[in-house]
Scaffold this active site. Structure first.
Site, PDB file in Angstrom:
ATOM      1  N   SER A  29     -71.551  23.026  14.207  1.00 51.79           N
ATOM      2  CA  SER A  29     -70.236  23.625  14.466  1.00 51.79           C
ATOM      3  C   SER A  29     -70.385  25.101  14.802  1.00 51.79           C
ATOM      4  O   SER A  29     -71.296  25.775  14.300  1.00 51.79           O
ATOM      5  CB  SER A  29     -69.349  23.493  13.223  1.00 51.79           C
ATOM      6  OG  SER A  29     -68.169  24.260  13.396  1.00 51.79           O
ATOM      7  N   TYR A  66     -67.714  24.458   4.078  1.00 51.76           N
ATOM      8  CA  TYR A  66     -67.971  23.673   5.296  1.00 51.76           C
ATOM      9  C   TYR A  66     -68.929  24.434   6.216  1.00 51.76           C
ATOM     10  O   TYR A  66     -69.895  23.859   6.732  1.00 51.76           O
ATOM     11  CB  TYR A  66     -66.644  23.397   5.999  1.00 51.76           C
ATOM     12  CG  TYR A  66     -66.774  22.757   7.371  1.00 51.76           C
ATOM     13  CD1 TYR A  66     -67.079  21.409   7.500  1.00 51.76           C
ATOM     14  CD2 TYR A  66     -66.580  23.508   8.532  1.00 51.76           C
ATOM     15  CE1 TYR A  66     -67.202  20.822   8.757  1.00 51.76           C
ATOM     16  CE2 TYR A  66     -66.698  22.936   9.789  1.00 51.76           C
ATOM     17  CZ  TYR A  66     -67.002  21.588   9.893  1.00 51.76           C
ATOM     18  OH  TYR A  66     -67.117  21.013  11.138  1.00 51.76           O
TER      19      TYR A  66
HETATM   20  P1  NDP Z   1     -63.219  13.053  12.632  1.00 50.06           P
HETATM   21  O1  NDP Z   1     -62.626  13.451  11.339  1.00 50.06           O
HETATM   22  O2  NDP Z   1     -62.319  12.799  13.795  1.00 50.06           O
HETATM   23  O3  NDP Z   1     -64.143  11.755  12.432  1.00 50.06           O
HETATM   24  C1  NDP Z   1     -65.045  11.745  11.374  1.00 50.06           C
HETATM   25  C2  NDP Z   1     -65.966  10.553  11.483  1.00 50.06           C
HETATM   26  O4  NDP Z   1     -66.925  10.632  10.421  1.00 50.06           O
HETATM   27  C3  NDP Z   1     -65.256   9.232  11.327  1.00 50.06           C
HETATM   28  O5  NDP Z   1     -65.915   8.272  12.099  1.00 50.06           O
HETATM   29  C4  NDP Z   1     -65.429   8.926   9.836  1.00 50.06           C
HETATM   30  O6  NDP Z   1     -65.423   7.527   9.524  1.00 50.06           O
HETATM   31  C5  NDP Z   1     -66.809   9.491   9.584  1.00 50.06           C
HETATM   32  N1  NDP Z   1     -66.969   9.884   8.187  1.00 50.06           N
HETATM   33  C6  NDP Z   1     -66.384  10.934   7.558  1.00 50.06           C
HETATM   34  N2  NDP Z   1     -66.724  10.948   6.259  1.00 50.06           N
HETATM   35  C7  NDP Z   1     -67.543   9.884   6.069  1.00 50.06           C
HETATM   36  C8  NDP Z   1     -68.213   9.350   4.938  1.00 50.06           C
HETATM   37  N3  NDP Z   1     -68.121   9.910   3.726  1.00 50.06           N
HETATM   38  N4  NDP Z   1     -68.961   8.247   5.101  1.00 50.06           N
HETATM   39  C9  NDP Z   1     -69.064   7.672   6.313  1.00 50.06           C
HETATM   40  N5  NDP Z   1     -68.446   8.112   7.422  1.00 50.06           N
HETATM   41  C10 NDP Z   1     -67.697   9.210   7.295  1.00 50.06           C
HETATM   42  O7  NDP Z   1     -64.279  14.201  12.965  1.00 50.06           O
HETATM   43  P2  NDP Z   1     -64.649  14.927  14.347  1.00 50.06           P
HETATM   44  O8  NDP Z   1     -64.833  13.923  15.408  1.00 50.06           O
HETATM   45  O9  NDP Z   1     -63.709  16.045  14.550  1.00 50.06           O
HETATM   46  O10 NDP Z   1     -66.052  15.593  13.958  1.00 50.06           O
HETATM   47  C11 NDP Z   1     -67.286  15.017  14.331  1.00 50.06           C
HETATM   48  C12 NDP Z   1     -68.367  16.047  14.086  1.00 50.06           C
HETATM   49  O11 NDP Z   1     -68.104  17.225  14.841  1.00 50.06           O
HETATM   50  C13 NDP Z   1     -68.462  16.514  12.627  1.00 50.06           C
HETATM   51  O12 NDP Z   1     -69.808  16.743  12.309  1.00 50.06           O
HETATM   52  C14 NDP Z   1     -67.710  17.827  12.633  1.00 50.06           C
HETATM   53  O13 NDP Z   1     -68.119  18.674  11.571  1.00 50.06           O
HETATM   54  C15 NDP Z   1     -68.112  18.357  13.986  1.00 50.06           C
HETATM   55  N6  NDP Z   1     -67.220  19.367  14.528  1.00 50.06           N
HETATM   56  C16 NDP Z   1     -65.928  19.066  14.856  1.00 50.06           C
HETATM   57  C17 NDP Z   1     -65.121  20.031  15.422  1.00 50.06           C
HETATM   58  C18 NDP Z   1     -63.716  19.768  15.820  1.00 50.06           C
HETATM   59  O14 NDP Z   1     -63.064  20.738  16.284  1.00 50.06           O
HETATM   60  N7  NDP Z   1     -63.197  18.540  15.708  1.00 50.06           N
HETATM   61  C19 NDP Z   1     -65.605  21.406  15.656  1.00 50.06           C
HETATM   62  C20 NDP Z   1     -66.985  21.603  15.294  1.00 50.06           C
HETATM   63  C21 NDP Z   1     -67.743  20.618  14.747  1.00 50.06           C
HETATM   64  P3  NDP Z   1     -64.028   6.745   9.149  1.00 50.06           P
HETATM   65  O15 NDP Z   1     -63.280   6.590  10.439  1.00 50.06           O
HETATM   66  O16 NDP Z   1     -64.478   5.447   8.593  1.00 50.06           O
HETATM   67  O17 NDP Z   1     -63.317   7.612   8.176  1.00 50.06           O
END
Ligand code: NDP
Length: 251
Positions: free
Chosen positions: A144, A156
């Site tokens: 990130s 985070y």
């Molecule tokens: P979302 O919240 O949209 O999706 C998260 C995903 O991770 C889902 O598929 C969820 O599964 C899975 N997940 C979360 N917690 C767990 C857990 N405990 N066990 C298994 N699966 C889990 O996230 P984003 O798409 O926004 O983020 C994706 C990546 O990008 C992350 O690493 C985030 O930190 C990073 N990021 C995002 C940014 C943004 O602006 N969105 C900016 C910078 C970095 P389920 O659907 O089953 O809950």
């Protein structure tokens, strides 16, 4: 769009958001994709259905990360789906953000949970994946921009800093095996994690004003960058972090 034909990929957190886009793009490029999720089975099935509808191949793997036995559960499902095939591409994407974990309000529980999901899980998933990875393997970690710009969500941000460090050190360790390790660092991207972007046009406008290209990111903007690192075109790149943010806070 077919350079990954015959390859396999695991994308953690591929049920929604950025992970879904990564999975769709890798599948479009020809890979068989393991669509990992934690609890949202219907969303994971939607990802797989979209991949199948586009002519690709994928299967779901359920494993809640950050709990005891998480890696065992994940690899039981992964190995069943791969059916003896190696794992060519690992994308450590799943993560959570706890917006309450500021310096004033962070708790030990929130700290432990975020580090368990965002840092411990990618490390031990990678460790477990390595025996299955051939020469030419690819590891891509999703970090990130909060690793370089200040944010109130200090815990985070710390987890993502740890992921950047992991990528650099792993790249050195795995170079001899011909495995590359790179980090994609998204900026502000419209997903469930950032639902305030959808809910507030004013906030979205403010964010757009901080970005050279004049809008916030979409999941596919990040998925395409991950696919580049997974491709043969990126064979001579390792240990790098790519900021994928449309020119965030350039000045
Ligand atoms: P979302 O919240 O949209 O999706 C998260 C995903 O991770 C889902 O598929 C969820 O599964 C899975 N997940 C979360 N917690 C767990 C857990 N405990 N066990 C298994 N699966 C889990 O996230 P984003 O798409 O926004 O983020 C994706 C990546 O990008 C992350 O690493 C985030 O930190 C990073 N990021 C995002 C940014 C943004 O602006 N969105 C900016 C910078 C970095 P389920 O659907 O089953 O809950």
């Amino acid at each position: 769009m077919s350079n990954l034909t015959g390859k396999t990929a695991l994308v953690t957190g591929a049920s929604r958001g950025i992970g879904r886009s990564v999975a769709q793009r890798l599948a479009a490029d020809g890979a068989l994709v393991a669509v990992h999720y934690g609890t949202n089975e219907s969303a994971a099935k939607e990802t797989v259905a979209a991949i199948h509808a586009a002519g690709g191949t994928a299967f779901t793997v359920r494993a809640e990360l950050g709990v005891d036995g998480d890696v065992d559960t994940l690899f039981t499902g992964l190995e069943a789906g791969l059916d003896e095939r190696p794992l060519d591409i690992l994308v450590n994407n799943a993560a959570i953000i706890d917006y309450s974990a500021t310096i004033d309000n962070a708790t030990v529980d929130a700290y432990d949970r975020m580090f368990a999901i965002n840092v411990r899980a990618p490390l031990f998933i990678t460790q477990r994946a390595l025996p299955m990875m051939p020469e030419g393997g690819r590891i891509i970690n999703v970090s990130s921009g909060v690793t370089w710009f200040a944010t109130p969500e200090v815990v985070y941000a710390m987890t993502k800093g740890a992921l950047n460090v992991l990528g650099r050190s792993l790249a050195q360790s795995l170079g001899a095996r011909g495995i590359t390790v790179n980090t994609v660092s998204p900026g502000i991207t419209e997903t469930d994690m950032n639902d305030w972007l959808r809910d507030s046009p004013e906030a979205a406008e403010r964010v757009a004003g901080m970005i050279a290209l004049g809008r916030h990111g979409q999941p596919a903007d990040v998925g395409d960058a991950v696919a580049f690192f997974a491709s043969d075109d990126a064979r001579w790149i390792t240990g790098q972090t790519l900021e994928v943010n449309g020119g965030l806070l350039l000045g």
